[in-house]
Design an enzyme around this catalytic site. Sequence first.
Site, mmCIF file in Angstrom:
data_model
loop_
_atom_site.group_PDB
_atom_site.id
_atom_site.type_symbol
_atom_site.label_atom_id
_atom_site.label_comp_id
_atom_site.label_asym_id
_atom_site.label_seq_id
_atom_site.Cartn_x
_atom_site.Cartn_y
_atom_site.Cartn_z
ATOM 1 N N GLY A 46 -65.034 33.709 49.707
ATOM 2 C CA GLY A 46 -65.714 33.474 50.974
ATOM 3 C C GLY A 46 -67.074 32.862 50.699
ATOM 4 O O GLY A 46 -67.633 33.056 49.613
ATOM 5 N N GLN A 51 -75.680 30.149 52.115
ATOM 6 C CA GLN A 51 -75.609 30.148 50.651
ATOM 7 C C GLN A 51 -75.670 28.753 50.042
ATOM 8 O O GLN A 51 -75.841 28.612 48.836
ATOM 9 C CB GLN A 51 -74.327 30.856 50.191
ATOM 10 N N CYS A 95 -71.126 39.116 45.278
ATOM 11 C CA CYS A 95 -71.575 38.025 46.135
ATOM 12 C C CYS A 95 -72.017 36.863 45.232
ATOM 13 O O CYS A 95 -72.695 37.099 44.233
ATOM 14 C CB CYS A 95 -72.752 38.506 46.987
ATOM 15 N N LEU A 96 -71.639 35.648 45.589
ATOM 16 C CA LEU A 96 -72.004 34.482 44.767
ATOM 17 C C LEU A 96 -73.525 34.306 44.698
ATOM 18 O O LEU A 96 -74.035 33.694 43.771
ATOM 19 C CB LEU A 96 -71.350 33.206 45.311
ATOM 20 N N HIS A 137 -68.547 40.402 55.434
ATOM 21 C CA HIS A 137 -69.543 40.025 54.420
ATOM 22 C C HIS A 137 -70.176 38.667 54.759
ATOM 23 O O HIS A 137 -71.402 38.519 54.726
ATOM 24 C CB HIS A 137 -68.845 39.984 53.044
ATOM 25 N N GLU A 138 -69.334 37.700 55.135
ATOM 26 C CA GLU A 138 -69.854 36.347 55.417
ATOM 27 C C GLU A 138 -70.626 36.308 56.747
ATOM 28 O O GLU A 138 -71.618 35.587 56.864
ATOM 29 C CB GLU A 138 -68.721 35.321 55.426
ATOM 30 N N HIS A 141 -74.017 37.357 56.077
ATOM 31 C CA HIS A 141 -74.831 36.252 55.544
ATOM 32 C C HIS A 141 -75.430 35.411 56.678
ATOM 33 O O HIS A 141 -76.602 35.044 56.643
ATOM 34 C CB HIS A 141 -73.986 35.318 54.670
HETATM 35 NI NI NI Z 1 -71.991 36.855 49.660
#
Ligand code: NI
Length: 189
Positions: A46, A51, A95-96, A137-138, A141
Site C-alpha cells: 500500500g 509518501q 511502513c515504507l 493504514h493508508e 497517511h
Molecule cells: Ni505507511
Amino acid sequence: MAALPIYVYGNDVLKKKAKALKEISNETIQLIQDMFETMHSSNGIGLAANQVGVLEQVLVVDLSEMEEYKDTKPMAVINPEIIDEEGEWEMEEGCLSLPELRDIITRSEKVTIKYHDANLREQKIEATGMLGRVLQHEIDHLNGILITDHLSAAKRTLLRSKLKKISKGDFEQKYPVVLPKEEKPKKKK
Ligand code: NI
C-alpha cells in the site's frame, strides 16, 4: 511510469492532511501510475500520496502477491472516508516511510469505506482482514497519521533513537528515499 522516491520519517509532508480531489486530471492519472510503480518496486502492499510528497487524497493498494488475496485486483482509492467500523484486532505493521521499524498496531476488524475510483465514480467497499488493515493504514497517511502515532508515549520514547536514525538516513536503503532537510543550527544572538 516512474518509481518515485519515498519520503521517510521526519518529513513534514507525512504529518499533513491531504486535500480531496474534485477532478481527475492527467497529472492525477500519472500520479496513480507512478504510485503503483513506486509501491511495486519497493515491495510495498500500500502507498499513500503523502509518501511521495503529494498532498492529495490518493492511495494505492495491491495485495495480489499474497496467496489469500491473489484474486483481489489492485486498487486506486481517491477521497476515501471510513463511514463504519467494527471490532478490533492487533497485528504487526511496517511502513515504507519507517524503514526497519515494525510494531503491533490495533485496528478495526471491519471497515466500510466510501471513496472515488480513478474515474471519480463513487464506490463503497466493506473490507476485513489484510485489505481492511492496509486501507486503514493508508487512510491514516492521508490524515497525517503514522503507525508511531498509534503507540503509547512510553513506546515512542523507546523508539526515539530508531526514529532519529531513520530521519538521518541511517538504515539500509532498499529503495530511493527523501530524507528531511537538516535543521539549520540556530544563530547565536
Ligand atoms: Ni505507511
